[in-house]
Design a protein around this motif. Sequence first.
Motif, short mmCIF file in Angstrom:
data_model
loop_
_atom_site.label_atom_id
_atom_site.label_comp_id
_atom_site.label_asym_id
_atom_site.label_seq_id
_atom_site.Cartn_x
_atom_site.Cartn_y
_atom_site.Cartn_z
N VAL A 382 0.83 -1.20 0.00
CA VAL A 382 0.00 0.00 0.00
C VAL A 382 0.87 1.25 0.00
O VAL A 382 0.64 2.19 -0.78
N SER A 383 1.87 1.29 0.86
CA SER A 383 2.72 2.48 0.93
C SER A 383 3.48 2.68 -0.37
O SER A 383 3.62 3.81 -0.86
N GLY A 384 3.98 1.58 -0.97
CA GLY A 384 4.70 1.69 -2.23
C GLY A 384 3.81 2.20 -3.35
O GLY A 384 4.22 3.06 -4.14
N GLY A 385 2.59 1.66 -3.42
CA GLY A 385 1.67 2.11 -4.46
C GLY A 385 1.32 3.58 -4.32
O GLY A 385 1.28 4.33 -5.31
N LEU A 386 1.09 4.03 -3.09
CA LEU A 386 0.75 5.43 -2.86
C LEU A 386 1.94 6.35 -3.14
O LEU A 386 1.77 7.45 -3.70
N LEU A 387 3.13 5.90 -2.77
CA LEU A 387 4.32 6.70 -3.08
C LEU A 387 4.52 6.83 -4.58
O LEU A 387 4.91 7.90 -5.09
#
Length: 408
Positions: A382-387
Motif C-alpha cells: 500500500v505504501s509503495g503504491g501510494l508513493l
Amino acid sequence: MILARTLIDVRPLRTSPAFRRLLIGRTVSVLGGFMSMVTVMYQVWDMTHSTVWSGAVGLAQALPTVLFGLFAGSLADRGDRRRIYLANTVGQAVCALLLAVQGFTGRVPVAGVLALVAAQSGFGAVAGPAAGTFVPRLLPKEQVAAGLALNQVSFQSTMLVGPALGGLLLGWLGVGACYLVDALSFAVTFHSAVGLPELQPEGEPSRAGLNGVLDGLRFLAGHRVVRGALITDLAATVLSMPMSLFPLVNAERFGGSPRTLGLFLSAVAVGGVTGSALSGAATRWGRSGPVMLCGAATWGGALALFGLTTSPWAGMGLLALAGAADTTSVISRGTIVQTRTPDALLGRVTAAEQIVGQAGPNLGNLRGGLVAGWTSGAAALVSGGLLCLLAVVFVGATTPELRTDADR
C-alpha cells in the motif's frame, strides 16, 4: 472499426520488412534467453543447493549492464550500430555455446558458470543500446510507438512461454541442450540483422570515453521530457515493485498456497500481454506523455488496492490491471525516448533507459522487503503504491510538456 483501432497496430510489419525480420529474430532470441535463465538457475541450485549462489545469478546478469551500459551507449553513438550489434550477438552466441559445452561435460565449477553468464550479459549490455536505435531508423515517426508495442507484446509473450519451455526441455534433454538452443537462437538474431544497411549515428559522433558519457548525462539532465520519462519509470519500479512481497502477502492474506502464489505471478504477465495486444488506441493517439503518466499512476493505484484486498480473485484482477498499465507505460516511455532524443545521442539515452530497467526493479524489490520486515507485506504494498502515485503526480505537475505535448 473501434475494435480494430483498439487492437495492436501492425502497420510496421507490413511497411518495413527489415523491422519484421528484426522482430522475428528478437522474439526467437528472447525466448532462448528465458529458457537459458531457467536453466542457469536450475544448474546453479543443483550444483550448490545455496540461496547465496542462486542469488548471485541475478547479480551476474545485471551487474555488467549497470557497470558498462553508459560506455556501451557512447560506443553505439560513435560507430556503425549494425556492426556493433552483430559483433556482440556473436559474443553472446559464443558464451551460450561454452555454457552448453560445460552443461554436457559438467566439468566447470559454479564460479565458471557465473563468469560465462556475466560475459554473455556484458555482450548483451553493448548490443542493447545499439539495437535500441533501430526502430526510429527503420520506421516513420508515426509508427515508432506501434513498433515498440510489437516489441513489447513479443517480450511479454516469450516471458510467459519461455520459462515453461525451458523447464520441459530441461526434463527431456538436460542442461546442455537448453544452452545449445539459446546459442542457436542467436544465429536467428544474427541472420535477421545482417541484411540491415549501415547505421551510422546522424549528427556529431560521440566523444570517446568518459567525455561521451558525460555528454549523454548532460542531455538527460537538461531535457525535461526525457528526464521525466525515466524518473516516472524509476518511481514505478523503485517505489512499488511488488514481486518480492508476493510470498509474504500470500501467507498473510490468502493461506500461503503455492498455487495462489503462481497465479499472482502469472496475472501480472497476462495483464502485460493483454495491455500490449490492446495498445492500438494508445499508440495511434500520439500523446505518449499523458498515456505514460496515466499508466504509471494506474500501476501504483492497482498495487495499493491489491495490498488491501482479501479476495484472491480480486487480487488477481488488480495484478492483471497493474501489468497492463505497466506495459502501456513502458511503450509510451520508449516512444518518448525514441522520438525526443537526437539520433546522435540515442545510444547513450537507450543505455540509461536499459540501466533504469535493470536496477529499478531490483532496488524496488529490496525496498519492499525492507519495509515489509519493519511492518507487513500489505503495508509495504500500500505504501509503495501510494508513493508511486505521488511521484507520478509530482512529475506531471513539474513537467507540463508530458501532460500536453503531442509526439513530435
